[in-house]
Motif scaffolding. Structure first.
Motif, short mmCIF file in Angstrom:
data_model
loop_
_atom_site.label_atom_id
_atom_site.label_comp_id
_atom_site.label_asym_id
_atom_site.label_seq_id
_atom_site.Cartn_x
_atom_site.Cartn_y
_atom_site.Cartn_z
N GLU A 94 0.63 -1.36 0.07
CA GLU A 94 0.32 0.01 -0.17
C GLU A 94 1.04 1.66 -0.42
O GLU A 94 0.46 2.36 -0.69
CB GLU A 94 -1.28 0.04 0.60
CG GLU A 94 -1.48 1.40 1.25
CD GLU A 94 -2.65 1.52 2.46
OE1 GLU A 94 -3.65 1.45 2.89
OE2 GLU A 94 -1.76 1.50 3.82
N LYS A 95 1.58 1.51 0.82
CA LYS A 95 2.97 2.43 0.95
C LYS A 95 3.51 2.74 0.02
O LYS A 95 3.91 3.23 -0.79
CB LYS A 95 3.90 2.06 2.19
CG LYS A 95 2.65 2.47 3.46
CD LYS A 95 1.33 3.18 3.50
CE LYS A 95 0.42 3.34 4.56
NZ LYS A 95 -0.35 3.95 4.73
N GLU A 98 1.69 3.87 -2.97
CA GLU A 98 2.00 5.75 -2.26
C GLU A 98 2.76 6.62 -2.37
O GLU A 98 2.15 7.35 -3.15
CB GLU A 98 1.10 5.52 -0.87
CG GLU A 98 -0.57 5.56 -0.37
CD GLU A 98 -0.74 4.76 0.77
OE1 GLU A 98 0.05 5.92 1.15
OE2 GLU A 98 -1.34 5.10 1.00
N GLU A 128 -6.04 -0.19 -5.19
CA GLU A 128 -6.74 0.58 -4.00
C GLU A 128 -5.98 1.80 -3.96
O GLU A 128 -6.37 3.07 -3.80
CB GLU A 128 -7.62 0.55 -3.41
CG GLU A 128 -8.72 1.06 -2.39
CD GLU A 128 -8.98 0.34 -0.73
OE1 GLU A 128 -9.21 0.47 -0.15
OE2 GLU A 128 -8.56 -0.69 -0.72
N ALA A 129 -4.49 2.25 -3.63
CA ALA A 129 -4.21 2.91 -3.06
C ALA A 129 -3.34 4.08 -4.35
O ALA A 129 -2.91 5.35 -3.97
CB ALA A 129 -2.94 2.45 -3.04
N GLN A 132 -6.87 5.88 -4.95
CA GLN A 132 -6.84 7.13 -3.89
C GLN A 132 -5.67 8.82 -3.67
O GLN A 132 -6.33 9.50 -3.83
CB GLN A 132 -6.45 6.57 -2.18
CG GLN A 132 -7.91 5.74 -2.15
CD GLN A 132 -7.31 5.30 -0.97
OE1 GLN A 132 -6.71 5.53 -0.27
NE2 GLN A 132 -8.83 4.35 -0.59
N THR A 133 -4.16 7.34 -4.82
CA THR A 133 -3.45 8.62 -4.29
C THR A 133 -3.59 9.52 -6.18
O THR A 133 -2.64 10.41 -5.84
CB THR A 133 -1.82 8.69 -3.73
OG1 THR A 133 -1.97 7.30 -5.13
CG2 THR A 133 -1.82 7.56 -2.98
#
Length: 237
Positions: A94-95, A98, A128-129, A132-133
């Motif tokens: 996830e990170k 991002e 998903e990440a 969102q980003t």
């Protein structure tokens, strides 16, 4: 505005069909209806504004109206991380998405004690990440591979930032030029002496320290990517 990643080609007036899960999210959670618009990207054709043209029982049909942003590429950064516990691998993926990584490679080291990952779950987290980003692509998640094999097939034009808990140069002094880079994070317990010796002997590696404290693998991955971004990444764009 809602952003959605889709696999279909995008062009003016193209019909786009979200998955059943995406359709359910748009209609039942976000309460969208015919005529509402959202942003859609596929990692190749830029970002498009799409309009809902048809609502079926379990699916939607969208029409691509106009391109909002042309396709761009992110920083030349790959993350290689030893396979660790499920929840921590998921956090790392996830990170990484991002923070702009283009690829996440899962490594099996001599001290790796987890041998199973769900790539479908990790792909979903990366998507998903990305949604969102605001990035226009999704990082590729590779099947686990032995670290030795990864190094055997390495393209020497890509530098490798090797995070060594036994000591190394500060990131700011080791990472002095842009271009293709990769960051390598070891397992809980660190690399074996044999792995560390090999890494330090390779001409394309830069051994770095992440400070005086011993970090968990997920914390180390986030810290290393952040320091790389601050040194030569795309944060200044």
């Amino acid at each position: 505005m809602i952003r959605l990643h889709v696999p279909q080609p995008l062009s003016a007036n193209a019909a786009v069909m979200p998955t059943l899960d995406q359709s359910r999210y748009l209609t039942q959670v976000m309460r969208l209806k015919i005529g509402d618009d959202l942003l859609v990207f596929n990692g190749a054709d830029g970002e498009w504004r799409c309009v809902i043209t048809e609502v079926q029982k379990k699916s939607l049909i969208l029409r691509a109206e106009d391109q909002v942003r042309p396709q761009t590429t992110g920083p030349e950064l790959e993350l290689i991380v030893a396979v660790i516990k499920k929840s921590r691998v998921e956090t790392i993926v996830e990170k990484a998405a991002e923070l702009g990584a283009s690829r996440v490679r899962l490594a099996i080291t001599q001290r790796t004690n987890v041998d199973h990952v769900r790539l479908d779950r990790l792909d979903a987290i990366a998507i998903e990440a990305a949604e969102q980003t605001g990035r226009l692509d999704v990082p590729k998640i590779d099947d686990p591979e032995k670290l030795a094999a990864i190094l055997d097939g390495w393209d020497a034009s890509r530098r490798l930032m090797f995070c060594d808990e036994t000591g190394g140069a500060p990131v700011a002094s080791a990472i002095t030029e842009p271009g293709p880079w990769a960051i390598l994070i070891g397992p809980e317990g660190g690399f074996s002496p044999e792995e560390r010796d090999r890494l330090r002997a390779l001409p394309f590696t830069a051994a770095v320290s992440l400070g005086p404290r011993i970090l968990r693998a997920d914390t180390a991955a986030i810290a290393a990517m952040t320091l790389w971004q601050a040194a030569v990444g795309d944060w200044e764009r």
